[in-house]
Design an enzyme around this catalytic site. Sequence first.
Site, short mmCIF file in Angstrom:
data_model
loop_
_atom_site.label_atom_id
_atom_site.label_comp_id
_atom_site.label_asym_id
_atom_site.label_seq_id
_atom_site.Cartn_x
_atom_site.Cartn_y
_atom_site.Cartn_z
N ASP A 171 -3.69 -3.19 -6.97
CA ASP A 171 -4.04 -2.14 -7.91
C ASP A 171 -5.00 -2.52 -9.04
OD1 ASP A 171 -2.02 -1.22 -6.32
OD2 ASP A 171 -0.92 -0.23 -7.92
N TRP A 360 -1.83 -7.85 -10.22
CA TRP A 360 -2.68 -8.44 -9.18
C TRP A 360 -3.81 -9.29 -9.77
CZ3 TRP A 360 -1.64 -8.70 -4.11
CH2 TRP A 360 -0.63 -7.84 -3.61
N GLU A 403 9.12 -8.55 -7.86
CA GLU A 403 7.94 -7.94 -7.25
C GLU A 403 6.82 -8.97 -7.08
OE1 GLU A 403 5.10 -4.02 -8.17
OE2 GLU A 403 6.65 -4.61 -9.60
#
Length: 437
Positions: A171, A360, A403
């Site tokens: 993202d 990211w 995550e």
Amino acid sequence: MKKTLQQKAEHILDSNFKTEGEFTIPCENLYPFQWFWDSGLIAIGFAHYDMQKAEKEIKTLLKAQWSNGFIPHIIFHTETDSYFPGANFHRSDLHPESNPKYKSTGMTQPPVTGFVLKEIYRISEDKGATLKFIESQIDKVYDNHRYFYENRDPQNEGLVYIYHNWESGTDNSPIWDDIWKTMNPPEYDFERRDTTHVDPEERPSKREYDHYLHIIEIAKANNYNDEKIAELSPFLVQDPLFNAMLIKSNESLIELYKLIGGHENKIKQLKKWQQKSITSFNDKLFDEELGAYVHYDLRNERALKHLSSSSFAPLFANIPDTEKAETMVKVMMEKFGNENQYLCASFDPTSERFNPKKYWRGPVWVNLNWMLYNGLKQYGFNDIAERVKTDTITIIENNGFYEYFDSRKEMHKDNKAGYGGNNFSWTAALLIDLLNE
């Protein structure tokens, strides 16, 4: 150790599975719906101990497919205001071929379903029953691939575009900074929900969200029409990760159709797509200077010359020849593989844009590591593959099922280097696969 870790992972998957909707959320609070590529990777984990759930996961995802073959990146099975932007913002109903039964976004994500079906078949202990299930779903996946090649490849190169950074799956990658510089979106007034669940330091900024929303507004103003998006979207990118997933899934569909039998025309078409895609991928996306694959900005006609974990994903899809693969692995180990780093950071640790805590922009992600591990093994880089696997298991064991994780080893001393959502489904699912490999 293996047994306890696996039991924890199974418990997370079972807890995140929503029996009333027959799908799995990525994690509580932060991501309360069904995500496209998450669901595929989650099904791989379920296949090891609950094939019924693995099949339900895929079936539910494909039920939300649009009549043109498109699969949305989020399917809003439930009503909740804990996530922004939700169904009422995205308005998938604007597209004439959207699914009237399921509210969703008008964006997609890396097309993993083809290779996921192959993985499920590999894992299955009852190959006959699993092949029967695959036979009932595979044409929908084929239709998804047809959608990409017919609607997302304006120059007929065999490389499909993404029109939003969320479609990449990565993202807020620093790669997109180059595109944000070409845009000046309005300041939107909205209330984010992600930063109420996790530390804002780990998430994209408000200004980045303005860019994200602006791109969606342009798509909505044109009823999510692909031709109009290709003409007008300020974000139009050929992404090596996205295209590698499509190529890997093509390869898997060919193998599965051969097992099922009687689909010569589809096999022939898939092979045609493969040949064109792999040729263009190597000609256009391999950067000789950097020694790896890069993103191509189709709107501004230029390569985005940055190294990220996506640069090495083509190993998983058997795209580079042996010489290219050797170059890539050498670059990866030089830049990403020093002894103070866990493999593999999501962005070049030697870059000034590297941020090992921010989504990211630097952290380690288990899904990319899983692909990298399998890719390295395919090319015979067994020692490095083993390091990726060991690093992955170690960071989960020490920090929990987060995550994403800090790539700097020094940050793992107090076992608090896991970020984003906790009890994260694909982290659990792919760990199960690595442990049983």
